[in-house]
Design a protein around this motif. Structure first.
Motif, short mmCIF file in Angstrom:
data_model
loop_
_atom_site.label_atom_id
_atom_site.label_comp_id
_atom_site.label_asym_id
_atom_site.label_seq_id
_atom_site.Cartn_x
_atom_site.Cartn_y
_atom_site.Cartn_z
N PHE A 65 -11.45 -7.49 -24.40
CA PHE A 65 -11.74 -7.46 -22.96
C PHE A 65 -13.07 -8.15 -22.68
O PHE A 65 -13.21 -8.94 -21.74
CB PHE A 65 -11.80 -6.02 -22.45
CG PHE A 65 -10.48 -5.35 -22.26
CD1 PHE A 65 -9.32 -6.08 -22.09
CD2 PHE A 65 -10.39 -3.96 -22.22
CE1 PHE A 65 -8.09 -5.45 -21.89
CE2 PHE A 65 -9.17 -3.32 -22.02
CZ PHE A 65 -8.02 -4.07 -21.85
N GLN A 66 -14.06 -7.85 -23.50
CA GLN A 66 -15.39 -8.43 -23.32
C GLN A 66 -15.38 -9.94 -23.52
O GLN A 66 -16.03 -10.68 -22.78
CB GLN A 66 -16.38 -7.78 -24.29
CG GLN A 66 -17.81 -8.23 -24.11
CD GLN A 66 -18.74 -7.54 -25.07
OE1 GLN A 66 -18.55 -7.60 -26.29
NE2 GLN A 66 -19.75 -6.85 -24.55
N PRO B 77 -17.66 -8.17 -16.12
CA PRO B 77 -16.71 -7.84 -15.05
C PRO B 77 -17.42 -7.26 -13.84
O PRO B 77 -18.40 -6.53 -13.97
CB PRO B 77 -15.81 -6.79 -15.71
CG PRO B 77 -16.68 -6.13 -16.72
CD PRO B 77 -17.54 -7.24 -17.27
N HIS C 45 -7.68 -4.96 -15.64
CA HIS C 45 -6.49 -5.10 -16.48
C HIS C 45 -5.28 -4.47 -15.78
O HIS C 45 -4.18 -5.03 -15.78
CB HIS C 45 -6.73 -4.43 -17.83
CG HIS C 45 -5.66 -4.73 -18.84
ND1 HIS C 45 -5.42 -5.99 -19.32
CD2 HIS C 45 -4.75 -3.91 -19.45
CE1 HIS C 45 -4.42 -5.95 -20.20
NE2 HIS C 45 -4.00 -4.71 -20.28
N TRP D 176 -13.29 -3.17 -16.79
CA TRP D 176 -12.29 -3.87 -17.60
C TRP D 176 -10.91 -3.23 -17.43
O TRP D 176 -9.90 -3.91 -17.30
CB TRP D 176 -12.69 -3.85 -19.08
CG TRP D 176 -13.73 -4.87 -19.45
CD1 TRP D 176 -13.75 -6.19 -19.08
CD2 TRP D 176 -14.89 -4.67 -20.25
NE1 TRP D 176 -14.86 -6.82 -19.61
CE2 TRP D 176 -15.57 -5.91 -20.34
CE3 TRP D 176 -15.42 -3.57 -20.93
CZ2 TRP D 176 -16.75 -6.09 -21.06
CZ3 TRP D 176 -16.59 -3.73 -21.65
CH2 TRP D 176 -17.25 -4.97 -21.71
N GLU E 178 -13.77 -11.46 -20.39
CA GLU E 178 -14.53 -11.25 -19.15
C GLU E 178 -15.85 -10.56 -19.49
O GLU E 178 -15.97 -9.34 -19.39
CB GLU E 178 -13.72 -10.39 -18.18
CG GLU E 178 -14.31 -10.25 -16.79
CD GLU E 178 -14.27 -11.53 -15.99
OE1 GLU E 178 -15.34 -11.95 -15.52
OE2 GLU E 178 -13.18 -12.13 -15.87
#
Length: 214
Positions: A17-18, A24, A186, A182, A21
């Motif tokens: 995720f990091q 975020p 998502h 995140w 993005e």
């Protein structure tokens, strides 16, 4: 209910995720702590886009509790009439402004307890403000996070309080600051409620959800 994922799997999920993005951001328009607080309070049972449409012109004129009091209930109600439950929300925003001026010198407090004592502010709203403005690792659990937490096993729970604790207990500390953003993003764009976009999912191979789409 899907079982809680192990630490290493969760760490890999948030590493991805990091990577996709790094920073975020929340999608509610705001200019300072006060407008963020108002925007989040208005967003209950409403979309961020719908709230932004009403608040962009509002916040151009009103960006402090005193200015909100000067605007008055009638004008505020008219300004946010496109947002669901707007009449009750307008009343809460005005009462909130009164309290902020009288008890906090017009400033937004950085205490969860103080925030939750304000009209129309629940734990979720307080956590969003603490996270986004005061940069505390507070986790605001909305419908997207609740769904994803249970669908993926990242933070399963029977209610939002349990899911919030699961985030705090199981997601590595280095990801706590941005964890809820995140997860929200998502859920909003990939792991949607109906027909999730599993083909575009960066954690597809780590997700135990049985009904994956092609």
């Amino acid at each position: 209910m899907v079982k809680q994922l192990d630490y290493q799997t969760i760490k890999e999920i948030f590493t991805r995720f990091q990577a996709s993005e790094p920073e975020p951001q929340g999608e509610l328009f705001h200019t300072n702590a006060y407008t963020l607080l108002v925007a989040v309070a208005l967003s209950a049972q409403a979309t961020d886009a719908g709230v932004n449409k009403a608040t962009r012109p509002l916040f151009a004129k009103v960006d402090t509790p005193q200015k909100m009091l000067d605007l008055g209930l009638e004008a505020l109600t008219e300004a946010i009439k496109t947002i669901g439950l707007f009449r009750n929300k307008a009343k809460n925003v005005m009462k909130m402004a009164e309290i902020l001026v009288a008890d906090y010198g017009g400033e937004v407090p950085s205490s969860r307890a103080a925030l939750q004592s304000l009209p129309g502010v629940g734990r979720k709203t307080a956590n969003v403000v603490l996270n986004m403005w005061f940069h505390m690792p507070a986790q605001a659990v909305d419908t997207h996070i609740f769904r994803i937490g249970n669908r993926t096993g990242i933070c399963p729970g029977k209610n939002v309080d349990i899911v919030e604790r699961a985030i705090e207990d199981h997601i590595p500390a280095e990801f706590q600051q941005h964890a809820h953003h995140w997860l929200i993003l998502h859920g909003r764009y990939i792991c949607i409620a109906r027909k999730p976009k599993c083909g575009n999912c960066v954690i597809r191979d780590l997700c135990p959800y049985e009904d994956k789409t092609i």
